[in-house]
Motif scaffolding. Structure first.
Motif, PDB file in Angstrom:
ATOM      1  N   ALA A 104       0.849  -1.362  -0.208  1.00  0.00           N
ATOM      2  CA  ALA A 104       0.060  -0.122   0.239  1.00  0.00           C
ATOM      3  C   ALA A 104       0.682   1.502   0.072  1.00  0.00           C
ATOM      4  O   ALA A 104       0.567   2.722   0.940  1.00  0.00           O
ATOM      5  CB  ALA A 104      -0.746   0.130   1.133  1.00  0.00           C
ATOM      6  N   TRP A 153     -12.013  -4.399  -5.727  1.00  0.00           N
ATOM      7  CA  TRP A 153     -11.734  -2.966  -4.708  1.00  0.00           C
ATOM      8  C   TRP A 153      -9.907  -3.499  -5.205  1.00  0.00           C
ATOM      9  O   TRP A 153      -9.841  -2.078  -5.476  1.00  0.00           O
ATOM     10  CB  TRP A 153     -11.426  -3.692  -3.045  1.00  0.00           C
ATOM     11  N   GLN A 196      -7.545  -0.617  -7.796  1.00  0.00           N
ATOM     12  CA  GLN A 196      -5.954   0.429  -7.103  1.00  0.00           C
ATOM     13  C   GLN A 196      -5.321   0.495  -8.348  1.00  0.00           C
ATOM     14  O   GLN A 196      -5.264  -0.039  -9.295  1.00  0.00           O
ATOM     15  CB  GLN A 196      -5.785  -0.649  -6.030  1.00  0.00           C
ATOM     16  N   SER A 197      -3.697   1.132  -7.960  1.00  0.00           N
ATOM     17  CA  SER A 197      -2.533   1.446  -8.833  1.00  0.00           C
ATOM     18  C   SER A 197      -1.931   0.273  -8.999  1.00  0.00           C
ATOM     19  O   SER A 197      -3.064  -1.060  -8.375  1.00  0.00           O
ATOM     20  CB  SER A 197      -2.233   1.967  -8.234  1.00  0.00           C
ATOM     21  N   TYR A 228      -0.043  -1.218  -6.606  1.00  0.00           N
ATOM     22  CA  TYR A 228      -0.322  -2.341  -5.748  1.00  0.00           C
ATOM     23  C   TYR A 228      -0.841  -3.101  -6.115  1.00  0.00           C
ATOM     24  O   TYR A 228      -0.528  -4.609  -5.282  1.00  0.00           O
ATOM     25  CB  TYR A 228      -1.642  -1.114  -4.670  1.00  0.00           C
ATOM     26  N   GLN A 229      -1.809  -3.441  -7.080  1.00  0.00           N
ATOM     27  CA  GLN A 229      -2.178  -4.836  -7.455  1.00  0.00           C
ATOM     28  C   GLN A 229      -1.408  -6.143  -7.755  1.00  0.00           C
ATOM     29  O   GLN A 229      -1.273  -7.173  -7.170  1.00  0.00           O
ATOM     30  CB  GLN A 229      -3.589  -4.658  -8.793  1.00  0.00           C
ATOM     31  N   TYR A 234       0.040  -6.679  -4.082  1.00  0.00           N
ATOM     32  CA  TYR A 234      -0.758  -7.543  -3.732  1.00  0.00           C
ATOM     33  C   TYR A 234      -0.582  -8.855  -3.772  1.00  0.00           C
ATOM     34  O   TYR A 234      -1.311  -9.555  -2.767  1.00  0.00           O
ATOM     35  CB  TYR A 234      -2.151  -6.769  -3.438  1.00  0.00           C
TER      36      TYR A 234
END
Length: 192
Positions: free
Chosen positions: A47, A99, A103-104, A107-108, A111
């Motif tokens: 994040a 969600w 995200q950018s 981030y994806q 994650y």
């Protein structure tokens, strides 16, 4: 470098190029000059956000809060929360009910690399790979001239854990990134 690490590095470079361009535009419109550009991470390292502070805002902050901070450092200005930050919010092109898709891309990808992990050692390895990718991406963008002539404009680059108030020692992301990305005295400018 593994395929996953190469992908993460490439996405980080694109993210930095996009975000810094937007931040630079905001700063220019304000008639100021960037002093620092950095990534701030939290325990959930994927994040990571990025922001900048200008020379003018740092000077104004230091002057206004000189009784609180005798030798105002960049980290004090960041942690205090009263110094003007310029941040880029990556706009999501196709909003979704999922969600993660909102995200950018950076981030994806990060994650997804830890999404189903239940092994702490592997999680820590992914964290280290992510940190390394951010530093390498900042280095590449710097070498490509994104931050201009830093010997002249003085822009400092770094990444750190924003909730790591007392543990920014030589093992920390702050120390590693500051010493790899800047002149020798940059770390002291950050911590005082």
């Amino acid at each position: 470098m593994s395929t996953e690490q190469q992908q993460l590095h490439s996405i980080a470079v694109n993210h930095i190029q996009h975000c810094f361009s937007h931040i630079k535009q905001q700063v220019k419109q304000a008639g100021k000059e960037v002093a620092v550009y950095y990534f701030y991470l939290v325990d959930d390292f994927f994040a990571a956000g990025n922001a900048a502070i200008t020379h003018q805002d740092l000077a104004a902050f230091a002057a206004k809060h000189k009784k609180e901070y005798k030798n105002c450092t960049i980290l004090q200005a960041i942690w205090d929360g009263r110094c003007t930050l310029y941040e880029d919010k990556t706009e999501i092109q196709n909003a979704s009910d999922d969600w993660l898709k909102n995200q950018s891309e950076l981030y994806q990808v990060a994650y997804r690399s830890i999404e189903n992990l239940d092994d702490d050692d592997t999680y820590q390895q992914k964290r280290t790979e992510y940190e390394t990718a951010l530093i390498a991406a900042l280095q590449q963008c710097d070498q490509e001239g994104l931050f201009g002539n830093r010997a002249e404009n003085g822009i400092l680059l770094f990444a750190f854990y924003i909730d790591d108030y007392d543990e920014n020692d030589e093992q920390s992301l702050l120390y590693r990134s500051a010493t790899q990305l800047n002149q020798a005295d940059a770390y002291q400018k950050l911590i005082g």
